[in-house]
Design an enzyme around this catalytic site. Structure first.
Site, short mmCIF file in Angstrom:
data_model
loop_
_atom_site.label_atom_id
_atom_site.label_comp_id
_atom_site.label_asym_id
_atom_site.label_seq_id
_atom_site.Cartn_x
_atom_site.Cartn_y
_atom_site.Cartn_z
N LYS A 168 40.50 39.84 53.61
CA LYS A 168 40.82 38.54 53.09
C LYS A 168 42.29 38.37 52.87
CE LYS A 168 40.08 35.12 49.80
NZ LYS A 168 41.54 35.23 48.89
N GLY A 225 43.55 43.55 41.97
CA GLY A 225 44.01 42.06 41.53
C GLY A 225 43.74 42.18 39.97
N GLU A 249 40.67 47.69 41.85
CA GLU A 249 41.75 48.16 40.83
C GLU A 249 42.40 47.11 40.28
OE1 GLU A 249 42.85 51.61 41.11
OE2 GLU A 249 41.15 52.01 42.52
N CYS A 286 50.86 46.40 38.07
CA CYS A 286 49.88 46.59 37.07
C CYS A 286 50.04 47.81 36.33
CB CYS A 286 48.50 47.05 38.01
SG CYS A 286 49.03 48.37 39.36
N GLU A 379 45.87 42.00 29.42
CA GLU A 379 47.00 42.26 29.92
C GLU A 379 47.80 40.87 30.32
OE1 GLU A 379 46.42 42.28 34.25
OE2 GLU A 379 48.36 43.64 34.53
P1 NAP Z 1 43.83 38.06 41.96
O1 NAP Z 1 44.19 36.51 41.31
O2 NAP Z 1 42.45 38.67 41.07
O3 NAP Z 1 43.77 37.83 43.38
C1 NAP Z 1 43.37 38.95 44.12
C2 NAP Z 1 42.50 38.53 45.33
O4 NAP Z 1 41.15 38.29 44.90
C3 NAP Z 1 43.01 37.02 45.92
O5 NAP Z 1 42.62 37.14 47.41
C4 NAP Z 1 42.00 35.94 45.01
O6 NAP Z 1 41.89 34.98 45.96
C5 NAP Z 1 40.82 36.88 45.09
N1 NAP Z 1 39.91 36.39 44.04
C6 NAP Z 1 40.29 36.38 42.81
N2 NAP Z 1 39.25 36.06 41.89
C7 NAP Z 1 38.41 35.66 42.70
C8 NAP Z 1 36.78 35.34 42.49
N3 NAP Z 1 36.54 35.18 41.33
N4 NAP Z 1 36.13 35.14 43.54
C9 NAP Z 1 36.49 35.58 44.84
N5 NAP Z 1 37.70 35.85 45.02
C10 NAP Z 1 38.60 36.22 44.14
O7 NAP Z 1 45.04 39.09 41.69
P2 NAP Z 1 46.42 38.67 41.93
O8 NAP Z 1 47.08 37.42 41.25
O9 NAP Z 1 46.75 38.77 43.35
O10 NAP Z 1 47.33 40.02 41.57
C11 NAP Z 1 47.77 40.11 40.08
C12 NAP Z 1 46.84 41.13 39.38
O11 NAP Z 1 46.52 42.27 40.17
C13 NAP Z 1 47.36 41.59 37.87
O12 NAP Z 1 46.18 41.46 36.97
C14 NAP Z 1 47.74 43.10 38.30
O13 NAP Z 1 47.77 43.82 37.15
C15 NAP Z 1 46.61 43.45 39.21
N6 NAP Z 1 47.18 44.52 40.27
C16 NAP Z 1 46.33 45.66 40.13
C17 NAP Z 1 46.74 46.92 40.67
C18 NAP Z 1 46.20 48.17 40.75
O14 NAP Z 1 46.35 48.95 41.65
N7 NAP Z 1 45.41 48.27 39.92
C19 NAP Z 1 47.85 46.70 41.80
C20 NAP Z 1 48.52 45.47 41.71
C21 NAP Z 1 48.30 44.46 41.09
P3 NAP Z 1 42.27 33.77 45.37
O15 NAP Z 1 43.66 33.56 44.86
O16 NAP Z 1 41.94 32.52 46.13
O17 NAP Z 1 41.67 33.51 43.90
#
Ligand code: NAP
Length: 516
Positions: A168, A225, A249, A286, A379
């Protein structure tokens, strides 16, 4: 006609030309059906063919690296040297998995030969190895357009072991995703692999992600995410008639503990390193150090003034997108509104119209933390950190015992400090996936011994990593062969060991054939 959306320049908010269609239920179904079809042949392809596929992806990306960096910079504002470095990391990742596949021992072959005359019962011939699980759905994060996106670790790890992938695309960098997907598709074609081995769909609504996870053909999900997103998709997968794993993650606090002797001896140096780690990439990692714990006193006051001076001097910068910027501002305001939390320093001059974030350092005491855990444990994605004044080791242990699972914990200490605080270190080991001594949590070294994971809510499965060589373990399952004739066995389990891989034969690690 499905709804469309457009991408934006992350610095200026200007709409970039081109439209992206939300994937329809029909397209999602078609992508997963194609993946199931492709899996029939892909899982049987030779190691060489899969390795070449991954190498072609890396070469294809490198051939247009400058274009990709420019495109990703427009959509993410991550700039140089960050984006070239990340692109190189993604290509190295593809080659690392290519090398793993060629070498072959990743299948973890184990052979226990039969003992037909054993008493009281004969022992059967038992052999075991990893097999690919099937179609994997990948969600990348907005903050890693190369290394945790279309060609990131999840995708190349899954392809390496023979799992087709449906990605996706991240709606915050769809143009970059589109260019990368075309490279992967070309590489698949040049490698003579079926189209369904890799598909990408777009979506800005949660329906697309939900439908991908709920589809009965999806066998595993890799997500990077937010906690909210990861948890929502984990729940979708758990409620399926046939639940499947979601390896999510997510974010974490990554606490940094400053121990007394190190704080006295190196306060200024630690302040410098800490602020560099906090503000790297506008804090959008993250692994960002969102909490610092230190014994109260003059050395901590000195640290706060040094760190504060540096934070105030960091130029505000555009965040990845409007939503992340809004969430950052809201998170900072929530902390600032708490009684007994002081703003130690905040950089000035952020242009809100350009989604710029200014770095912030807060200070409070551990009692205040325990009064407002719901705010201070969350966070805040961006360059914000809270320093907790502690009374001593017991106070730090109380924090550590109460803290959520985290990707990392860091300690700055002299050898005497580390010996004195051994109980704290012991507790931290039950809470994190990576312990860092006298360093900083950002800047992962990608290598076979890296573990980028941690107890929930850092991830949904703390046994696995999304970065590093072991990332492939999420996409395989052990298959055991009992008394299966040689001609039906995969070559990795045949007596002659035609690939010369390392195997555990009757308890001994060896590359030799099984003695007849
Ligand atoms: P995000 O908003 O959760 O988005 C990630 C993906 O998931 C997007 O494609 C998003 O689409 C989809 N998504 C989110 N909520 C969803 C739901 N309820 N149902 C279906 N799809 C959903 O995260 P982000 O803003 O891209 O990244 C920032 C976050 O990632 C931070 O919290 C950071 O700490 C974390 N992160 C973690 C790591 C790790 O390795 N642990 C690495 C990098 C980043 P939509 O945008 O359309 O919602």
């Amino acid at each position: 006609m499905s709804p469309t959306f457009q991408s934006q320049n992350a610095r200026t908010g200007e709409i970039l030309p081109g439209e992206f269609h939300e994937a329809t239920p029909h397209q999602i179904d078609a992508a997963l059906r194609a993946a199931v079809d492709a899996f029939r042949t892909f899982r049987q392809t030779s190691a060489d063919k899969r390795a070449q596929f991954l190498e072609r992806i890396a070469a294809g990306v490198e051939a247009v690296a400058e274009d990709l960096i420019e495109l990703a910079d427009q959509e993410t504002a991550l700039g140089r040297p960050r984006l070239p470095g990340e692109l190189a990391r993604a290509c190295n990742g593809a080659r690392m998995f290519a090398a793993m596949v060629r070498e072959g021992s990743w299948v973890d072959a184990r052979i226990d030969t039969a003992l037909p005359d054993r008493k009281p019962a004969p022992k059967p011939d038992i052999r075991l190895m990893h097999r690919p699980v099937g179609p994997v759905v990948v969600f990348g994060a907005s903050n890693f357009p190369f290394a945790i996106s279309v060609i990131g670790s999840d995708t190349v790890a899954a392809l390496a072991v023979g799992c087709p992938v449906v990605v996706k695309a991240h709606p915050a960098h769809p143009h970059t995703c589109e260019r990368l997907a075309a490279i992967v598709k070309d590489a698949a074609r040049e490698s003579g692999l079926p189209d369904g081995v890799f598909t990408m769909v777009h979506g800005r609504s949660h329906e697309v992600g939900t439908a991908l996870v709920a589809h009965p053909a999806t066998e595993a999900v890799a997500f990077t995410g937010s906690l909210r997103g990861g948890r929502a998709l984990f729940d979708v997968a758990s409620k399926r008639e046939r639940p499947v794993p979601v390896y999510a993650e997510m974010g974490s606090l990554n606490p940094v503990f400053l121990l007394p002797r190190a704080l006295v001896a190196r306060g200024e140096q630690i302040a410098e390193g800490f602020v560099a780690s906090l503000t790297l990439g506008t804090g959008q990692f993250c692994t960002n150090p969102a909490m610092v714990l230190a014994p109260h006193g003059a050395s901590l006051d000195f640290f706060l003034s040094e760190a504060g001076r540096r934070v105030a001097a960091v130029a505000p910068a555009s965040m990845l997108h409007r939503g992340i910027h809004q969430a950052y501002e809201q998170g900072v305001n929530r902390i600032q509104a708490l009684q007994d939390v002081l703003v130690t320093a905040r950089a000035a001059g952020a242009d809100q119209s350009k989604c710029q974030a200014s770095a912030v350092l807060f200070e409070t005491d551990s009692e205040t933390y325990f009064k407002h855990p719901e705010v201070l444990r969350e966070e805040v994605f961006g360059p914000s950190s809270v320093v907790l004044r502690c009374t001593g080791q017991a106070d730090m242990i109380r924090f550590a015992e109460s803290m959520d699972g985290s990707l990392s914990a860091t300690l700055h200490g002299t050898p005497e400090d580390l010996a004195e605080f051994s109980e704290l270190i012991e507790v931290l080991q039950t809470k994190v996936g990576r312990l860092v001594i006298n360093g900083y949590p950002t800047g992962l070294e990608v290598c076979p011994s890296l573990h980028h994971g941690g107890p929930y809510p850092a991830t949904t499965h703390s046994h696995f990593t999304s970065i590093g060589l072991s990332a492939f373990l999420r996409f395989v399952r052990p298959l055991c062969f009992q008394d299966v004739p040689e001609m039906l066995l995969p070559e990795e389990l045949r007596d002659s060991n035609p690939r010369g891989i390392w195997r555990l034969v009757n308890g001994v690690r060896t590359q030799s054939a099984v003695a007849s």
